[in-house]
Design an enzyme around this catalytic site. Structure first.
Site, short mmCIF file in Angstrom:
data_model
loop_
_atom_site.label_atom_id
_atom_site.label_comp_id
_atom_site.label_asym_id
_atom_site.label_seq_id
_atom_site.Cartn_x
_atom_site.Cartn_y
_atom_site.Cartn_z
N ALA A 119 0.82 -1.22 0.00
CA ALA A 119 0.00 0.00 0.00
C ALA A 119 0.85 1.27 0.00
O ALA A 119 0.46 2.29 -0.57
CB ALA A 119 -0.91 -0.01 1.22
N GLU A 174 3.35 1.90 -1.64
CA GLU A 174 3.80 2.23 -3.01
C GLU A 174 2.65 2.67 -3.93
O GLU A 174 2.89 3.03 -5.09
CB GLU A 174 4.49 1.00 -3.63
CG GLU A 174 5.90 0.74 -3.12
CD GLU A 174 5.95 0.13 -1.71
OE1 GLU A 174 5.03 -0.62 -1.35
OE2 GLU A 174 6.90 0.48 -0.96
N ALA A 221 -4.91 -3.36 0.51
CA ALA A 221 -5.48 -3.87 1.77
C ALA A 221 -4.42 -3.79 2.86
O ALA A 221 -3.38 -4.45 2.77
CB ALA A 221 -5.95 -5.32 1.59
N VAL A 222 -4.71 -2.96 3.85
CA VAL A 222 -3.82 -2.85 5.00
C VAL A 222 -4.55 -3.48 6.19
O VAL A 222 -5.65 -3.03 6.56
CB VAL A 222 -3.44 -1.39 5.30
CG1 VAL A 222 -2.26 -1.34 6.28
CG2 VAL A 222 -3.08 -0.64 4.03
N HIS A 267 3.06 -0.92 12.88
CA HIS A 267 3.36 -0.73 11.45
C HIS A 267 2.09 -0.45 10.65
O HIS A 267 2.07 0.42 9.77
CB HIS A 267 4.06 -2.00 10.92
CG HIS A 267 4.66 -1.82 9.57
ND1 HIS A 267 5.70 -0.95 9.32
CD2 HIS A 267 4.37 -2.40 8.38
CE1 HIS A 267 6.02 -1.00 8.05
NE2 HIS A 267 5.23 -1.87 7.45
N PHE A 312 -10.28 5.95 -4.12
CA PHE A 312 -9.59 5.27 -3.01
C PHE A 312 -10.31 3.98 -2.64
O PHE A 312 -11.37 4.00 -2.01
CB PHE A 312 -9.57 6.23 -1.81
CG PHE A 312 -8.72 5.77 -0.66
CD1 PHE A 312 -7.34 5.71 -0.76
CD2 PHE A 312 -9.30 5.42 0.55
CE1 PHE A 312 -6.55 5.30 0.31
CE2 PHE A 312 -8.53 5.01 1.64
CZ PHE A 312 -7.15 4.95 1.50
N1 INI Z 1 1.38 -3.23 2.93
C1 INI Z 1 0.07 -3.46 2.66
O1 INI Z 1 -0.36 -3.22 1.52
N2 INI Z 1 -0.74 -3.96 3.61
C2 INI Z 1 -0.30 -4.23 4.87
O2 INI Z 1 -1.12 -4.70 5.70
C3 INI Z 1 1.05 -3.98 5.19
N3 INI Z 1 1.54 -4.25 6.51
O3 INI Z 1 0.73 -4.49 7.43
O4 INI Z 1 2.73 -4.20 6.77
C4 INI Z 1 1.90 -3.47 4.18
N4 INI Z 1 3.21 -3.22 4.41
C5 INI Z 1 4.15 -3.04 3.34
C6 INI Z 1 4.27 -1.61 2.85
O5 INI Z 1 3.09 -1.21 2.16
C7 INI Z 1 5.42 -1.43 1.86
O6 INI Z 1 5.23 -2.25 0.74
C8 INI Z 1 6.79 -1.79 2.50
O7 INI Z 1 6.98 -1.08 3.70
C9 INI Z 1 7.94 -1.42 1.52
O8 INI Z 1 7.96 -0.02 1.25
#
Ligand code: INI
Length: 159
Positions: free
Chosen positions: A57, A59, A81-82, A89, A114
């Site tokens: 997310a 990116e 999806a986060v 985090h 969004f």
């Molecule tokens: N990225 C997501 O899309 N969803 C998540 O739930 C998530 N968690 O929980 O860590 C997540 N992390 C990765 C982040 O988006 C980046 O790709 C990573 O930090 C590299 O920049």
């Protein structure tokens, strides 16, 4: 007499970009399928839909900005999806994607919608990705079409 302007839910002739993140891919692919289904059912031609996959997310907004900067798209749909884990985090990623996509959308230069889920559990995300609470990818696509058709600024938009 109240003058009302609102966009038609019509994808005919629209060129649409979709940014979808791979993290929690079982969810995000369902959001993606929902968004494409919505676009096709509202008249967007398959050939006019381009998709970009990004790692997570975090990116999504930079990739959406790249699509906007091409000047080729009537709307860009952001899907991800986060899901809350054991550490803070989640909060940082969820806040940043919301802020960054929101900032891009708020420029008003390009239509950006969004469809990024931020949920406490996988089940809540699943419910919103084609489960009992609908499909937020489908909803984000519909919002994108409506905003891409917003007639404000067009001659006679309130006539
Ligand atoms: N990225 C997501 O899309 N969803 C998540 O739930 C998530 N968690 O929980 O860590 C997540 N992390 C990765 C982040 O988006 C980046 O790709 C990573 O930090 C590299 O920049």
């Amino acid at each position: 007499m109240v003058r009302i302007a609102e966009g038609r839910l019509d994808g005919t002739g629209k060129r649409i970009g979709i940014v979808v993140s791979r993290f929690n891919q079982t969810i995000t692919e369902r959001l993606f399928d929902g968004a494409v289904d919505c676009l096709l059912r509202h008249g967007t031609e398959k050939e006019k839909i381009d998709a970009v996959r990004v790692p997570g997310a975090f990116e999504i907004a930079p990739a959406a900005k790249k699509l906007c900067d091409t000047g080729q798209y009537d709307a860009v749909i952001c899907l991800g999806a986060v899901i809350r884990g054991q550490t803070p985090h989640f909060d940082f990623v969820a806040a940043e994607v919301t802020r960054a996509v929101g900032a891009l959308a708020a420029t008003g230069g390009d239509v950006v919608s969004f469809g990024v889920l931020t949920t406490d559990t996988f089940e809540q995300a699943s419910d919103r990705a084609g489960g009992k609470a609908g499909n937020k990818g489908w909803d984000a696509a519909l919002a994108a079409l409506e905003m891409a058709n917003l007639p404000i600024g067009e001659t006679g938009s309130w006539e």
